[in-house]
Design a protein around this motif. Structure first.
Motif, short mmCIF file in Angstrom:
data_model
loop_
_atom_site.label_atom_id
_atom_site.label_comp_id
_atom_site.label_asym_id
_atom_site.label_seq_id
_atom_site.Cartn_x
_atom_site.Cartn_y
_atom_site.Cartn_z
N ALA A 1 -13.15 -14.41 2.01
CA ALA A 1 -12.00 -13.74 1.39
C ALA A 1 -10.87 -14.73 1.23
CB ALA A 1 -11.57 -12.55 2.25
N ASP A 2 -10.06 -14.52 0.18
CA ASP A 2 -8.92 -15.39 -0.09
C ASP A 2 -7.65 -14.81 0.50
OD1 ASP A 2 -10.60 -17.04 -1.54
OD2 ASP A 2 -10.28 -15.87 -3.39
N TYR A 3 -6.76 -15.71 0.94
CA TYR A 3 -5.46 -15.31 1.48
C TYR A 3 -4.54 -14.97 0.31
CZ TYR A 3 -0.95 -15.70 3.81
OH TYR A 3 0.33 -15.46 4.27
N VAL A 4 -3.92 -13.79 0.33
CA VAL A 4 -3.06 -13.35 -0.78
C VAL A 4 -1.64 -13.06 -0.33
CG1 VAL A 4 -4.99 -12.38 -2.09
CG2 VAL A 4 -3.78 -10.95 -0.41
N GLY A 5 -1.29 -13.39 0.89
CA GLY A 5 0.08 -13.18 1.37
C GLY A 5 0.44 -11.71 1.49
N TRP A 6 1.62 -11.35 0.91
CA TRP A 6 2.15 -9.99 1.05
C TRP A 6 1.75 -9.09 -0.11
CZ3 TRP A 6 4.51 -8.81 5.58
CH2 TRP A 6 4.95 -9.86 6.37
N GLU A 7 0.80 -9.50 -0.93
CA GLU A 7 0.45 -8.71 -2.13
C GLU A 7 -0.03 -7.30 -1.76
OE1 GLU A 7 -2.29 -10.63 -4.66
OE2 GLU A 7 -0.97 -12.33 -5.13
N ASN A 8 -0.82 -7.18 -0.73
CA ASN A 8 -1.32 -5.85 -0.35
C ASN A 8 -0.18 -4.94 0.10
OD1 ASN A 8 -4.03 -6.55 -0.83
ND2 ASN A 8 -4.19 -7.51 1.19
N TYR A 9 0.77 -5.48 0.86
CA TYR A 9 1.90 -4.67 1.31
C TYR A 9 2.79 -4.28 0.13
CZ TYR A 9 0.61 -5.87 6.07
OH TYR A 9 -0.07 -5.99 7.25
N GLN A 10 2.98 -5.21 -0.84
CA GLN A 10 3.77 -4.88 -2.02
C GLN A 10 3.11 -3.76 -2.82
OE1 GLN A 10 4.15 -8.62 -4.04
NE2 GLN A 10 5.64 -9.46 -2.58
N ALA A 11 1.77 -3.83 -2.93
CA ALA A 11 1.05 -2.77 -3.65
C ALA A 11 1.15 -1.43 -2.93
CB ALA A 11 -0.42 -3.17 -3.82
N VAL A 12 1.11 -1.47 -1.60
CA VAL A 12 1.22 -0.22 -0.84
C VAL A 12 2.60 0.40 -1.00
CG1 VAL A 12 1.29 0.72 1.51
CG2 VAL A 12 -0.56 -0.80 0.85
N PHE A 13 3.65 -0.42 -0.90
CA PHE A 13 5.01 0.11 -0.99
C PHE A 13 5.35 0.59 -2.40
CE2 PHE A 13 5.94 -2.78 2.79
CZ PHE A 13 5.84 -1.72 3.69
N LYS A 14 4.65 0.11 -3.42
CA LYS A 14 4.87 0.58 -4.79
C LYS A 14 4.05 1.83 -5.12
CE LYS A 14 5.97 -3.98 -6.70
NZ LYS A 14 5.52 -5.06 -7.63
N ASP A 15 3.18 2.22 -4.21
CA ASP A 15 2.30 3.37 -4.45
C ASP A 15 3.04 4.66 -4.07
OD1 ASP A 15 0.26 5.06 -4.91
OD2 ASP A 15 -1.05 4.33 -3.32
N ASP A 16 3.18 5.57 -5.03
CA ASP A 16 3.86 6.84 -4.74
C ASP A 16 3.07 7.70 -3.75
OD1 ASP A 16 5.89 6.13 -6.47
OD2 ASP A 16 4.97 7.13 -8.21
N GLU A 17 1.75 7.60 -3.79
CA GLU A 17 0.92 8.38 -2.87
C GLU A 17 1.20 7.98 -1.42
OE1 GLU A 17 -3.17 8.16 -3.79
OE2 GLU A 17 -3.01 9.34 -5.63
N PHE A 18 1.44 6.70 -1.19
CA PHE A 18 1.72 6.24 0.18
C PHE A 18 2.98 6.90 0.72
CE2 PHE A 18 4.27 3.30 2.76
CZ PHE A 18 3.47 3.22 3.87
N TRP A 19 4.04 6.95 -0.11
CA TRP A 19 5.28 7.56 0.38
C TRP A 19 5.13 9.06 0.56
CZ3 TRP A 19 8.36 4.40 2.53
CH2 TRP A 19 8.46 3.09 2.08
N GLU A 20 4.33 9.71 -0.31
CA GLU A 20 4.08 11.13 -0.13
C GLU A 20 3.32 11.39 1.18
OE1 GLU A 20 1.77 12.78 -3.25
OE2 GLU A 20 1.60 14.77 -2.31
N VAL A 21 2.31 10.58 1.43
CA VAL A 21 1.54 10.73 2.66
C VAL A 21 2.40 10.43 3.89
CG1 VAL A 21 -0.41 9.81 3.97
CG2 VAL A 21 -0.66 10.28 1.54
N THR A 22 3.27 9.42 3.78
CA THR A 22 4.14 9.08 4.91
C THR A 22 5.10 10.22 5.24
OG1 THR A 22 4.04 6.74 4.28
CG2 THR A 22 5.80 7.40 5.77
#
Length: 334
Positions: free
Chosen positions: A84-105
């Protein structure tokens, strides 16, 4: 030689017998060798080392591996190729931009708050009730609490699914008998009603632990304090607010913190009730959302990021709890 002559020989020895020191006295004269300073210091750490290594492997390694996964591009292809390749904070940025994540939170926090408040209120009332019961009835209630506590999660979930069945469920039958229009009502077809059933199940499972802990704390309070308060004219509410709660505040804080952690990370009850042909997307919390991302969609990197965020939220709750606990200890020492 006759017996009388033999006794005379034994009774008049020519030399006095030697006095021999008992074996225990000889051992006592030589004190045991004390361990050296290094051995005395290292031995306790060696004894607890296997337990520490086991805890580190079972707890810390999955957490570290999950954090590493959240910084990688890790999907089904990477699972097969084991690279697997290192992608830094990309996964966290994608999570925080996801409306479903905030609804679930938001749903997770709301779900946790409702459950914890219900558990603490009902458990406190049950603990106070136990203090008023006679010995026989108190034993019966304690046995019932322990039996409910010992019921496996999946078994309790299955029982609740039977109780809330739409065709022959006991709950619908009782509500119809009471005059409510719940004939054939499908509890598991809607998100709100399903979440209500899950809340009732978790509250029912959590009440025994909280009740038994609070009851154990109540038994340590002296009855003289309550008698003095009653003589001064204090009622039940005033006694609880001015005496019981201040004395048992550390226990209340401990139980509340543990319930917050347990409710926040609830998974089995939600998935067992709504995961199969149920409105799981309308009742999922953060652990269920992470599981869906990882196991259903094969987005292991996104699941790792969501799980890491969940762990960080729980760590913040633990830090807040320990700060309050240490603050109370310092105030008690003054």
């Amino acid at each position: 030689m006759s017996a009388s002559k033999a006794d005379a020989v034994v009774a008049t020895p020519t030399q006095p017998p030697r006095k021999q020191a008992p074996s225990g006295a000889r051992r006592a004269s030589k004190p045991p060798r004390k361990p050296s300073g290094i051995v005395k210091t290292v031995t306790p750490y060696l004894l607890v080392a296997p337990a520490i290594l086991g805890i580190a492997f079972l707890l810390f390694y999955p957490v570290v591996r999950n954090v590493m996964l959240s910084f990688q591009h890790y999907r089904f292809k990477q699972l097969i190729s084991r690279s697997a390749d290192y992608v830094g904070w990309e996964n966290y940025q994608a999570v925080f931009k996801d409306d479903e994540f905030w609804e679930v939170t938001r749903r997770t926090f709301y779900f946790t708050a409702v459950n914890v408040v219900a558990i603490m209120v009902i458990s406190t009332l049950c603990a106070l009730m136990l203090m008023k019961l006679g010995k026989a009835m108190r034993i019966v209630v304690l046995i019932g609490l322990v039996a409910a506590w010992a019921t496996p999660v999946i078994a309790a979930t299955t029982i609740f699914k039977w109780l809330f069945r739409s065709d022959n469920g006991v709950v619908n039958w009782a509500l119809v008998k009471l005059g409510f229009d719940y004939e054939g009502y499908t509890w598991f077809a809607h998100g709100t009603s399903t979440l209500t059933v899950v809340t009732l199940l978790i509250v029912w499972q959590s009440i025994p632990f909280a009740t038994l802990t609070l009851y154990a704390g109540l038994t340590t309070v002296s009855t003289d304090v309550y008698e003095s308060a009653r003589l001064d004219g204090a009622g039940p509410v005033r006694i609880f607010r001015s005496i019981t709660f201040p004395i048992l505040r550390p226990i209340f804080a401990l139980v509340t913190s543990l319930e917050v952690i347990w409710i926040f990370k609830s998974f089995a009850q939600i998935w067992a009730i709504a995961g199969e042909n149920g409105p799981i997307n309308d009742v999922r919390t953060l652990p269920v959302y992470a599981y869906q991302q990882g196991m259903s969609l094969k987005l292991f990197d996104m699941a790792g990021a969501i799980s890491t965020i969940t762990v960080l939220i729980l760590v913040v709750m633990l830090v807040f709890y320990f700060r309050q606990m240490f603050k109370q200890e310092r105030e008690a020492d003054k």
